[in-house]
Design a protein around this motif. Structure first.
Motif, PDB file in Angstrom:
ATOM      1  N   LYS A  70      25.341 105.318  49.834  1.00  0.00           N
ATOM      2  CA  LYS A  70      24.743 105.244  48.490  1.00  0.00           C
ATOM      3  C   LYS A  70      25.377 104.179  47.610  1.00  0.00           C
ATOM      4  O   LYS A  70      24.929 103.950  46.500  1.00  0.00           O
ATOM      5  CB  LYS A  70      24.861 106.606  47.801  1.00  0.00           C
ATOM      6  CG  LYS A  70      24.012 107.677  48.431  1.00  0.00           C
ATOM      7  CD  LYS A  70      24.228 108.998  47.727  1.00  0.00           C
ATOM      8  CE  LYS A  70      23.436 110.108  48.400  1.00  0.00           C
ATOM      9  NZ  LYS A  70      23.706 111.425  47.791  1.00  0.00           N
ATOM     10  N   ASP A  71      26.399 103.510  48.107  1.00  0.00           N
ATOM     11  CA  ASP A  71      27.138 102.511  47.320  1.00  0.00           C
ATOM     12  C   ASP A  71      26.400 101.177  47.316  1.00  0.00           C
ATOM     13  O   ASP A  71      26.717 100.271  48.076  1.00  0.00           O
ATOM     14  CB  ASP A  71      28.547 102.358  47.889  1.00  0.00           C
ATOM     15  CG  ASP A  71      29.383 101.348  47.140  1.00  0.00           C
ATOM     16  OD1 ASP A  71      29.145 101.148  45.937  1.00  0.00           O
ATOM     17  OD2 ASP A  71      30.272 100.755  47.770  1.00  0.00           O
ATOM     18  N   LYS A  72      25.433 101.024  46.439  1.00  0.00           N
ATOM     19  CA  LYS A  72      24.622  99.801  46.374  1.00  0.00           C
ATOM     20  C   LYS A  72      25.379  98.632  45.734  1.00  0.00           C
ATOM     21  O   LYS A  72      25.070  97.477  45.982  1.00  0.00           O
ATOM     22  CB  LYS A  72      23.336 100.061  45.589  1.00  0.00           C
ATOM     23  CG  LYS A  72      22.494 101.201  46.145  1.00  0.00           C
ATOM     24  CD  LYS A  72      22.011 100.902  47.539  1.00  0.00           C
ATOM     25  CE  LYS A  72      21.145 102.052  48.027  1.00  0.00           C
ATOM     26  NZ  LYS A  72      21.074 102.135  49.457  1.00  0.00           N
ATOM     27  N   LYS A  73      26.364  98.934  44.902  1.00  0.00           N
ATOM     28  CA  LYS A  73      27.113  97.879  44.202  1.00  0.00           C
ATOM     29  C   LYS A  73      28.328  97.403  44.996  1.00  0.00           C
ATOM     30  O   LYS A  73      29.070  96.550  44.544  1.00  0.00           O
ATOM     31  CB  LYS A  73      27.568  98.378  42.834  1.00  0.00           C
ATOM     32  CG  LYS A  73      26.418  98.648  41.890  1.00  0.00           C
ATOM     33  CD  LYS A  73      26.931  99.083  40.546  1.00  0.00           C
ATOM     34  CE  LYS A  73      25.783  99.380  39.603  1.00  0.00           C
ATOM     35  NZ  LYS A  73      26.269  99.828  38.300  1.00  0.00           N
ATOM     36  N   HIS A  74      28.545  97.963  46.177  1.00  0.00           N
ATOM     37  CA  HIS A  74      29.655  97.586  47.059  1.00  0.00           C
ATOM     38  C   HIS A  74      31.006  97.719  46.362  1.00  0.00           C
ATOM     39  O   HIS A  74      31.853  96.844  46.455  1.00  0.00           O
ATOM     40  CB  HIS A  74      29.468  96.166  47.599  1.00  0.00           C
ATOM     41  CG  HIS A  74      28.172  95.981  48.297  1.00  0.00           C
ATOM     42  ND1 HIS A  74      27.890  96.538  49.533  1.00  0.00           N
ATOM     43  CD2 HIS A  74      27.035  95.337  47.923  1.00  0.00           C
ATOM     44  CE1 HIS A  74      26.666  96.216  49.887  1.00  0.00           C
ATOM     45  NE2 HIS A  74      26.115  95.512  48.932  1.00  0.00           N
ATOM     46  N   ARG A  75      31.200  98.839  45.684  1.00  0.00           N
ATOM     47  CA  ARG A  75      32.472  99.103  45.013  1.00  0.00           C
ATOM     48  C   ARG A  75      33.489  99.709  45.964  1.00  0.00           C
ATOM     49  O   ARG A  75      34.681  99.678  45.699  1.00  0.00           O
ATOM     50  CB  ARG A  75      32.261 100.058  43.831  1.00  0.00           C
ATOM     51  CG  ARG A  75      31.386  99.470  42.743  1.00  0.00           C
ATOM     52  CD  ARG A  75      31.182 100.461  41.637  1.00  0.00           C
ATOM     53  NE  ARG A  75      30.543 101.661  42.184  1.00  0.00           N
ATOM     54  CZ  ARG A  75      30.513 102.837  41.570  1.00  0.00           C
ATOM     55  NH1 ARG A  75      31.099 102.989  40.424  1.00  0.00           N
ATOM     56  NH2 ARG A  75      29.909 103.860  42.120  1.00  0.00           N
ATOM     57  N   PHE A  76      33.017 100.290  47.059  1.00  0.00           N
ATOM     58  CA  PHE A  76      33.894 100.995  47.988  1.00  0.00           C
ATOM     59  C   PHE A  76      33.888 100.300  49.347  1.00  0.00           C
ATOM     60  O   PHE A  76      32.955  99.589  49.685  1.00  0.00           O
ATOM     61  CB  PHE A  76      33.438 102.447  48.180  1.00  0.00           C
ATOM     62  CG  PHE A  76      33.080 103.147  46.895  1.00  0.00           C
ATOM     63  CD1 PHE A  76      33.925 103.115  45.805  1.00  0.00           C
ATOM     64  CD2 PHE A  76      31.880 103.827  46.770  1.00  0.00           C
ATOM     65  CE1 PHE A  76      33.590 103.756  44.627  1.00  0.00           C
ATOM     66  CE2 PHE A  76      31.538 104.468  45.601  1.00  0.00           C
ATOM     67  CZ  PHE A  76      32.393 104.437  44.525  1.00  0.00           C
TER      68      PHE A  76
END
Length: 148
Positions: free
Chosen positions: A71-77
């Motif tokens: 679910k991490d679309k912003k690539h924060r993880f």
């Protein structure tokens, strides 16, 4: 484990519990779902005084790791890979490496090169340690800086 960078927490409220709550908020999960937290890096951000923050990088274990990463679309993880750094071995050099300056970086460079099997030469032009201590103490007492 999931790696999360740039978690900012006000310095005056920073503790293990506030870090855990910030991680849960970032991951959008209840704090109880966090099984393990490894603090990878912690620094202080005081650029916008009086607001001072602790900035952390952490590795987090949770049951829903795959769902969170999907679910991490912003690539924060990212996935945390615990690979310790290994100092490479080096063939003996014809001449030893020369390090100029016995500050923190110079001493660390000498240490790493010696661990790699070399015999570095460390050059320092400063005062001997006892004289340097007297000079530094005098600076803090008088405020005068000695110049060459």
């Amino acid at each position: 484990m999931i790696r999360i960078d740039e978690i900012k927490i006000p310095a005056e409220t920073y503790d293990k519990n506030s870090l855990r709550l910030a991680i849960a908020k970032c991951l959008r999960i209840p704090p109880e779902e966090i099984r393990e937290v490894r603090l990878l890096r912690r620094s202080i951000d005081a650029r916008k005084k009086p607001a001072v923050y602790m900035v952390c990088s952490v590795a987090v274990a949770t049951e829903r790791q795959e769902d969170i990463l999907a679910k991490d679309k912003k690539h924060r993880f990212s996935i945390y890979n615990n690979k310790p750094y290994r100092i490479p071995s080096v063939k003996k050099a014809q001449k030893p490496p020369v390090i100029v300056g016995a500050g923190p970086a110079g001493l660390f460079a000498a240490y790493v090169l010696s661990q790699a099997g070399l015999s570095p030469v460390l050059i320092e032009r400063g005062e001997a340690a006892q004289e340097r201590k007297r000079t530094v103490d005098a600076f803090f007492t008088t405020g005068r800086l000695l110049q060459d």
